[in-house]
Enzyme design. Structure first.
Site, mmCIF file in Angstrom:
data_model
loop_
_atom_site.group_PDB
_atom_site.id
_atom_site.type_symbol
_atom_site.label_atom_id
_atom_site.label_comp_id
_atom_site.label_asym_id
_atom_site.label_seq_id
_atom_site.Cartn_x
_atom_site.Cartn_y
_atom_site.Cartn_z
ATOM 1 N N MET A 38 0.585 -0.796 0.013
ATOM 2 C CA MET A 38 0.028 0.151 -0.211
ATOM 3 C C MET A 38 0.902 0.644 0.267
ATOM 4 S SD MET A 38 -3.154 -1.111 2.910
ATOM 5 C CE MET A 38 -3.165 -2.642 3.176
ATOM 6 N N MET A 138 -12.192 -8.368 -3.824
ATOM 7 C CA MET A 138 -12.232 -7.504 -3.115
ATOM 8 C C MET A 138 -13.692 -7.347 -2.465
ATOM 9 S SD MET A 138 -8.732 -6.511 -2.482
ATOM 10 C CE MET A 138 -9.699 -5.601 -1.063
ATOM 11 N N GLY A 143 -7.227 -0.732 1.933
ATOM 12 C CA GLY A 143 -6.546 -0.165 3.096
ATOM 13 C C GLY A 143 -6.192 -1.359 3.790
ATOM 14 N N PHE A 144 -7.362 -1.631 4.914
ATOM 15 C CA PHE A 144 -6.470 -2.171 6.147
ATOM 16 C C PHE A 144 -7.194 -3.341 6.383
ATOM 17 C CE2 PHE A 144 -7.861 2.357 6.225
ATOM 18 C CZ PHE A 144 -6.181 3.040 6.621
ATOM 19 N N ASP A 176 -10.677 -11.653 -1.268
ATOM 20 C CA ASP A 176 -9.840 -10.818 0.641
ATOM 21 C C ASP A 176 -10.450 -9.720 0.680
ATOM 22 O OD1 ASP A 176 -8.385 -9.489 1.274
ATOM 23 O OD2 ASP A 176 -6.593 -8.763 -0.005
ATOM 24 N N GLY A 177 -10.710 -9.730 2.052
ATOM 25 C CA GLY A 177 -11.474 -9.532 3.362
ATOM 26 C C GLY A 177 -12.242 -9.660 3.950
ATOM 27 N N GLY A 198 -6.369 -12.593 6.865
ATOM 28 C CA GLY A 198 -5.405 -11.892 8.027
ATOM 29 C C GLY A 198 -5.774 -12.369 9.141
HETATM 30 C C1 DX5 Z 1 -6.632 -4.799 2.690
HETATM 31 C C2 DX5 Z 1 -6.012 -6.197 2.147
HETATM 32 C C3 DX5 Z 1 -6.177 -7.798 2.792
HETATM 33 C C4 DX5 Z 1 -5.961 -7.896 4.355
HETATM 34 C C5 DX5 Z 1 -7.212 -8.813 4.979
HETATM 35 O O1 DX5 Z 1 -7.082 -4.273 2.059
HETATM 36 O O2 DX5 Z 1 -6.281 -6.325 0.680
HETATM 37 O O3 DX5 Z 1 -5.679 -8.529 2.323
HETATM 38 O O4 DX5 Z 1 -5.276 -7.796 4.993
HETATM 39 O O5 DX5 Z 1 -7.738 -8.536 6.468
HETATM 40 P P1 DX5 Z 1 -8.145 -9.590 6.518
HETATM 41 O O6 DX5 Z 1 -8.644 -11.057 6.621
HETATM 42 O O7 DX5 Z 1 -8.533 -9.188 8.575
HETATM 43 O O8 DX5 Z 1 -10.024 -8.642 6.170
HETATM 44 ZN ZN ZN Z 2 -4.962 -8.380 -0.270
#
Ligand code: DX5
Ligand code: ZN
Length: 221
Positions: A38, A138, A143-144, A176-177, A198
């Site tokens: 990022m 996504m 971002g987070f 992802d997310g 994550g």
């Molecule tokens: C956010 C990232 C994700 C993030 C996912 O922009 O692309 O990869 O780390 O985190 P979790 O699994 O906690 O939603």
């Molecule tokens: Zn990601």
């Protein structure tokens, strides 16, 4: 091979011990290592660059799944390729020439991915399907980590599953997310074969990684 590949996002790892964390998730059953890049411009957060990717490379034999949330991305593709990325994924909004960017990644000998934000329509892929190795949906705004899964993306995953099957090519469909054991099942049922997680992988610390990854894989069971 498992029906569901898990790509832990190291965004939720302990950054002071990143090498050990990558080794730990590798031993705990990670299929890929998801690295979130990022720039504080394309997304409102700053994370890591090619130097860190290079430093992490000896800590895992799994493919590095590098998610670029940077604009422009083109000037950095070579650096991430040389640092040890195996798959490089870009957002179409990060530059004016998606086709050219994908060509560049493939010419570097790497697998190319396209990432769709929650508001991005899958038709952006129509004329590049023959160049992609991975499509990343996504299910949060990038971002987070730690955000809630957006169920509105499940229909897009179903549509992409059909688009991929029509090509007859091997293209990973990754989400992802906000992925946890519950939403993982929804993603799998919608047609995803690869999940980024994550929070759900790193929660509880290293002694829990194996069980956390297994709980996500069980969504396909
Ligand atoms: C956010 C990232 C994700 C993030 C996912 O922009 O692309 O990869 O780390 O985190 P979790 O699994 O906690 O939603
Ligand atoms: Zn990601």
């Amino acid at each position: 091979m498992s029906k569901l590949l898990i790509s832990p996002s190291i965004l939720s790892a302990d950054f002071a011990r990143l090498g050990a964390e990558v080794a730990a998730i590798t031993h705990a059953g990670a299929d890929l290592i998801h690295i979130d890049v990022m720039d504080g411009h394309f997304v409102p957060n700053i994370t890591i660059g090619p130097q860190v990717v290079k430093a992490l490379r000896p800590h895992s034999d799994r493919p590095f799944d590098v998610h670029l949330m940077i604009a422009p991305a083109d000037p950095y593709l070579q650096a991430f390729a040389e640092a040890g990325a195996d798959i490089i994924s870009i957002h179409p909004e990060a530059g004016p020439h998606l086709h050219r960017s994908l060509q560049t990644i493939r010419n570097l000998g790497k697998k190319a991915g396209v990432v769709l934000n929650p508001s991005t329509h899958e038709s952006v892929l129509d004329h590049v399907m023959d160049m992609v190795d991975l499509i990343l949906v996504m299910s949060i705004n990038p971002g987070f980590g730690g955000q809630a899964f957006l169920p509105s993306q499940l229909g897009k995953i179903e549509t992409l599953r059909k688009m991929i099957d029509r090509t007859g090519r091997e293209i990973l469909l990754e989400v992802d997310g906000g992925v946890n054991p519950e939403t993982a099942r929804d993603c799998y049922n919608a047609g995803a074969d690869t999940l980024v997680a994550g929070t759900a992988v790193f929660k509880g610390g290293p002694e829990h990684y194996q069980a956390n990854i297994a709980a996500l894989k069980a969504a396909a069971g």
